[in-house]
Design an enzyme around this catalytic site. Structure first.
Site, PDB file in Angstrom:
ATOM      1  N   PRO A  21       0.809  -1.231   0.000  1.00 39.19           N
ATOM      2  CA  PRO A  21       0.000   0.000   0.000  1.00 39.19           C
ATOM      3  C   PRO A  21       0.838   1.276   0.000  1.00 39.19           C
ATOM      4  O   PRO A  21       0.438   2.262  -0.623  1.00 39.19           O
ATOM      5  CB  PRO A  21      -0.855  -0.124   1.261  1.00 39.19           C
ATOM      6  N   GLY A  37      -4.471  -2.657  -9.207  1.00 38.99           N
ATOM      7  CA  GLY A  37      -5.224  -3.825  -8.767  1.00 38.99           C
ATOM      8  C   GLY A  37      -5.262  -4.877  -9.849  1.00 38.99           C
ATOM      9  O   GLY A  37      -4.386  -4.933 -10.717  1.00 38.99           O
ATOM     10  N   TYR A  73      -6.532  -7.325 -13.051  1.00 37.14           N
ATOM     11  CA  TYR A  73      -7.005  -7.098 -14.415  1.00 37.14           C
ATOM     12  C   TYR A  73      -8.532  -7.060 -14.450  1.00 37.14           C
ATOM     13  O   TYR A  73      -9.122  -6.218 -15.142  1.00 37.14           O
ATOM     14  CB  TYR A  73      -6.471  -8.197 -15.355  1.00 37.14           C
ATOM     15  N   THR A  82     -10.791  -6.110 -12.263  1.00 36.55           N
ATOM     16  CA  THR A  82     -11.343  -4.822 -11.843  1.00 36.55           C
ATOM     17  C   THR A  82     -10.903  -3.717 -12.793  1.00 36.55           C
ATOM     18  O   THR A  82     -11.687  -2.825 -13.140  1.00 36.55           O
ATOM     19  CB  THR A  82     -10.909  -4.486 -10.394  1.00 36.55           C
ATOM     20  N   GLU A 141      -2.522  -0.049 -13.370  1.00 35.39           N
ATOM     21  CA  GLU A 141      -1.365  -0.892 -13.054  1.00 35.39           C
ATOM     22  C   GLU A 141      -1.923  -2.218 -12.544  1.00 35.39           C
ATOM     23  O   GLU A 141      -2.454  -2.284 -11.443  1.00 35.39           O
ATOM     24  CB  GLU A 141      -0.499  -0.238 -11.988  1.00 35.39           C
ATOM     25  N   LEU A 142      -1.797  -3.231 -13.363  1.00 38.82           N
ATOM     26  CA  LEU A 142      -2.535  -4.475 -13.110  1.00 38.82           C
ATOM     27  C   LEU A 142      -1.589  -5.632 -12.800  1.00 38.82           C
ATOM     28  O   LEU A 142      -0.442  -5.425 -12.435  1.00 38.82           O
ATOM     29  CB  LEU A 142      -3.442  -4.770 -14.307  1.00 38.82           C
ATOM     30  N   CYS A 172       2.959  -7.694  -7.363  1.00 34.20           N
ATOM     31  CA  CYS A 172       2.589  -7.648  -8.779  1.00 34.20           C
ATOM     32  C   CYS A 172       3.734  -8.170  -9.631  1.00 34.20           C
ATOM     33  O   CYS A 172       3.514  -8.757 -10.674  1.00 34.20           O
ATOM     34  CB  CYS A 172       2.216  -6.234  -9.189  1.00 34.20           C
TER      35      CYS A 172
HETATM   36  P1  NAD Z   1      -8.550  -5.662  -6.762  1.00 31.68           P
HETATM   37  O1  NAD Z   1      -8.727  -5.435  -8.221  1.00 31.68           O
HETATM   38  O2  NAD Z   1      -9.374  -6.695  -6.102  1.00 31.68           O
HETATM   39  O3  NAD Z   1      -8.825  -4.323  -5.953  1.00 31.68           O
HETATM   40  C1  NAD Z   1      -8.116  -3.132  -6.223  1.00 31.68           C
HETATM   41  C2  NAD Z   1      -8.920  -1.937  -5.759  1.00 31.68           C
HETATM   42  O4  NAD Z   1     -10.087  -1.788  -6.567  1.00 31.68           O
HETATM   43  C3  NAD Z   1      -9.430  -2.022  -4.321  1.00 31.68           C
HETATM   44  O5  NAD Z   1      -9.264  -0.762  -3.709  1.00 31.68           O
HETATM   45  C4  NAD Z   1     -10.906  -2.380  -4.497  1.00 31.68           C
HETATM   46  O6  NAD Z   1     -11.704  -1.963  -3.418  1.00 31.68           O
HETATM   47  C5  NAD Z   1     -11.232  -1.622  -5.750  1.00 31.68           C
HETATM   48  N1  NAD Z   1     -12.413  -2.099  -6.505  1.00 31.68           N
HETATM   49  C6  NAD Z   1     -12.892  -3.362  -6.587  1.00 31.68           C
HETATM   50  N2  NAD Z   1     -13.973  -3.396  -7.415  1.00 31.68           N
HETATM   51  C7  NAD Z   1     -14.157  -2.133  -7.881  1.00 31.68           C
HETATM   52  C8  NAD Z   1     -15.090  -1.521  -8.779  1.00 31.68           C
HETATM   53  N3  NAD Z   1     -16.039  -2.224  -9.390  1.00 31.68           N
HETATM   54  N4  NAD Z   1     -14.977  -0.197  -9.035  1.00 31.68           N
HETATM   55  C9  NAD Z   1     -13.993   0.525  -8.442  1.00 31.68           C
HETATM   56  N5  NAD Z   1     -13.088   0.018  -7.581  1.00 31.68           N
HETATM   57  C10 NAD Z   1     -13.158  -1.311  -7.297  1.00 31.68           C
HETATM   58  O7  NAD Z   1      -6.991  -5.967  -6.553  1.00 31.68           O
HETATM   59  P2  NAD Z   1      -6.194  -6.263  -5.195  1.00 31.68           P
HETATM   60  O8  NAD Z   1      -6.542  -7.617  -4.697  1.00 31.68           O
HETATM   61  O9  NAD Z   1      -6.306  -5.124  -4.251  1.00 31.68           O
HETATM   62  O10 NAD Z   1      -4.703  -6.253  -5.720  1.00 31.68           O
HETATM   63  C11 NAD Z   1      -4.075  -7.377  -6.276  1.00 31.68           C
HETATM   64  C12 NAD Z   1      -3.851  -7.172  -7.747  1.00 31.68           C
HETATM   65  O11 NAD Z   1      -3.178  -5.949  -7.974  1.00 31.68           O
HETATM   66  C13 NAD Z   1      -2.964  -8.224  -8.371  1.00 31.68           C
HETATM   67  O12 NAD Z   1      -3.485  -8.600  -9.612  1.00 31.68           O
HETATM   68  C14 NAD Z   1      -1.632  -7.505  -8.522  1.00 31.68           C
HETATM   69  O13 NAD Z   1      -0.798  -8.065  -9.506  1.00 31.68           O
HETATM   70  C15 NAD Z   1      -2.073  -6.132  -8.838  1.00 31.68           C
HETATM   71  N6  NAD Z   1      -1.035  -5.143  -8.554  1.00 31.68           N
HETATM   72  C16 NAD Z   1      -0.418  -4.513  -9.599  1.00 31.68           C
HETATM   73  C17 NAD Z   1       0.592  -3.600  -9.354  1.00 31.68           C
HETATM   74  C18 NAD Z   1       1.321  -2.923 -10.484  1.00 31.68           C
HETATM   75  O14 NAD Z   1       2.069  -2.010 -10.210  1.00 31.68           O
HETATM   76  N7  NAD Z   1       1.144  -3.318 -11.734  1.00 31.68           N
HETATM   77  C19 NAD Z   1       0.960  -3.323  -8.048  1.00 31.68           C
HETATM   78  C20 NAD Z   1       0.312  -3.970  -7.014  1.00 31.68           C
HETATM   79  C21 NAD Z   1      -0.693  -4.881  -7.288  1.00 31.68           C
END
Ligand code: NAD
Length: 456
Positions: A134, A206, A208, A210, A228-229, A262
């Site tokens: 975070p 988060g 892909y 979402t 950033e997925l 990630c």
């Molecule tokens: P997630 O997609 O479950 O959630 C991410 C955020 O989106 C949370 O704050 C969540 O509350 C919010 N969210 C969920 N549904 C939503 C909607 N419909 N509308 C708006 N917001 C919504 O992901 P996570 O479990 O928090 O994170 C893990 C993922 O993140 C993994 O796939 C990881 O690879 C990726 N990640 C990527 C990077 C990068 O820099 N590329 C960095 C860290 C994590």
């Protein structure tokens, strides 16, 4: 909203979540406050970030403990994250003023013409964040966004809410107005409510799944969207390496942060002539990783932050075994309070198996033998993702040749699972669009305004 410790199942706190009405009120306050913030000289905005850095250093022990308790991250790794955060802040503090300075790109006395570019803030942005790092993934966005003069509606992940509230508290103590950096608390529904506000940009970290929903909702509004997925990051180990050293480095890249990065190493290809020796060294290394209480200093593998991920890990292991993989280590959910999975190593894997194709996001890794560099490149590119990719090879030319052919935002020679504030962080394909970090990641929170100035 109940905040639960994933290592014990204990409730840490109950926090009020923001419903649509509250989110809208926060948006309106941010909209009203943003122009005054943007009108401050950049030196004053940077001074607030410098004070935020001082707050992070002063509160580091409490912050690290909270992070470990709410996401199950080993305490040492929480501390590492905070130390690296200060280095990231130093980069933004050193580079932002120069990067955001107006540019004169043309001047002609004869034509009485001057052309300039200014870097204007986008306005009010939504920063929807992840829980796994975070401090990193948040600061990559909200720090340069604030420095550039934006107001930020910051929605921490529902699994890192207490950390998000600490961040907001430190911003306030640092002198960033409360309506300029605004925490928006809640889960996906709150995130969706935030996206219903007429913000000027959406910066999301988060999954892909979402990210694709967010891109669809923002697409019609013609606002800036950065995603950033996830990743399915490969490593290729050639036949000319120090096998033991490579195995230790790759194991760390795969299991650090309990595999929940990630850019965790998610699949390993090893030249067939060193495959068996590599696997033996790799398994020995992973056996040495201590699984346990995240607050214990000697712990290396912590809890699985989100309970549903346990089923994903179980499914990937079962699918691989059904299709002919060999289980070299682990493979099961650990029967104890909270959410835990054994560090797991699979060999004899191939691309028919989910463990080599879908993001794992946990302490499970597949190792596949390959005949040569060409076969390795083909397999590395056989993915929907493209965040990072790495090669372990003594011969630099060989390593660079392979990396030049790999389609990923970041490539590593003899290293992995590494992020530098000086370099852009971006992905291709399902790993996202846009970028953070580097001087490009400072400009990402602005739009260039073109000035044509002709003297009368
Ligand atoms: P997630 O997609 O479950 O959630 C991410 C955020 O989106 C949370 O704050 C969540 O509350 C919010 N969210 C969920 N549904 C939503 C909607 N419909 N509308 C708006 N917001 C919504 O992901 P996570 O479990 O928090 O994170 C893990 C993922 O993140 C993994 O796939 C990881 O690879 C990726 N990640 C990527 C990077 C990068 O820099 N590329 C960095 C860290 C994590």
């Amino acid at each position: 909203m109940k905040i639960v410790n994933p290592a014990t199942g204990a409730t840490l706190a109950n926090v009020p979540a923001d419903a649509l009405k509250a989110v809208h009120a926060k948006y309106q306050r941010a909209r009203a406050a943003q122009p005054r913030w943007a009108a401050r000289p950049i030196a004053r905005r940077l001074a607030a970030i410098r004070e935020f850095r001082a707050q992070v250093v002063a509160r580091a022990d409490v912050l690290a403990r909270t992070l470990s308790e709410e996401v199950g991250k080993p305490l040492r790794q929480s501390r590492n994250e905070l130390n690296a955060l200060t280095a990231r802040l130093d980069f933004f503090l050193a580079e932002s003023a120069r990067t955001l300075r107006d540019e004169r790109v043309f001047a002609s006395a004869e034509q009485k013409l001057e052309e300039r570019i200014s870097h204007e803030p986008l306005g009010v942005i939504a920063n929807i964040s992840a829980w796994n790092y975070p401090y990193f993934v948040g600061s990559n966005v909200f720090v340069p966004a604030l420095v550039a003069g934006n107001a930020v509606l910051y929605k921490p992940s529902e699994f890192a809410t207490l950390t998000g509230l600490h961040i907001a508290d430190m911003m306030k103590a640092a002198g960033v107005p409360e309506d300029v950096f605004v925490p928006v608390v809640g889960d996906g529904a709150t995130g969706a409510a935030l996206l219903r506000q007429p913000v000027d940009g959406v910066f999301f970290t988060g999954s892909y799944a979402t990210g694709a929903k967010i891109a669809a909702s923002a697409g019609r509004r013609m606002i800036k969207v950065q995603l950033e997925l996830g990743g399915k990051d490969p490593i290729y180990v050639t036949d000319d390496v120090d096998v033991k050293a490579a195995a230790a480095a790759v194991a760390d890249g795969a299991f650090y942060n309990t595999g929940q990065s990630c850019c965790s190493v998610e699949r390993v290809y090893v030249h067939e002539s060193v495959h068996d020796a590599f696997v033996d060294a790799f398994v020995a290394e992973v056996k040495g990783f201590r699984v346990g209480d995240p607050l214990d200093e000697s712990t290396y593998i912590g809890a699985i932050t989100r309970k549903p991920q346990l089923a994903v890990l179980q499914r990937q292991v079962a699918d691989a075994l059904k299709k002919g993989a060999t289980l070299r280590l682990g493979g099961r959910v650990l029967r104890r309070k909270g959410h835990w999975f054994e560090p797991t190593v699979l060999t004899d894997v191939d691309h028919s198996m989910a463990v080599m194709r879908d993001e794992t996001f946990g302490p499970v890794i597949g190792i596949q033998a390959v005949a040569d560099d060409d076969a390795a490149v083909d397999l590395m590119n056989d993915t929907d993702y493209g965040l990072t990719a790495g090669v372990y090879a003594r011969d630099e030319r060989r390593g660079r040749r392979v990396l030049a052919r790999v389609n990923a935002g970041t490539v590593y020679w003899n290293c992995c699972d590494r992020v530098s504030p000086r370099l852009p962080w971006s992905g291709v394909k399902h790993s996202g669009i846009g970028l953070t970090l580097s001087t490009y990641g400072i400009q990402a929170f602005t739009r260039p305004k073109a000035w044509h100035l002709r003297a009368a």
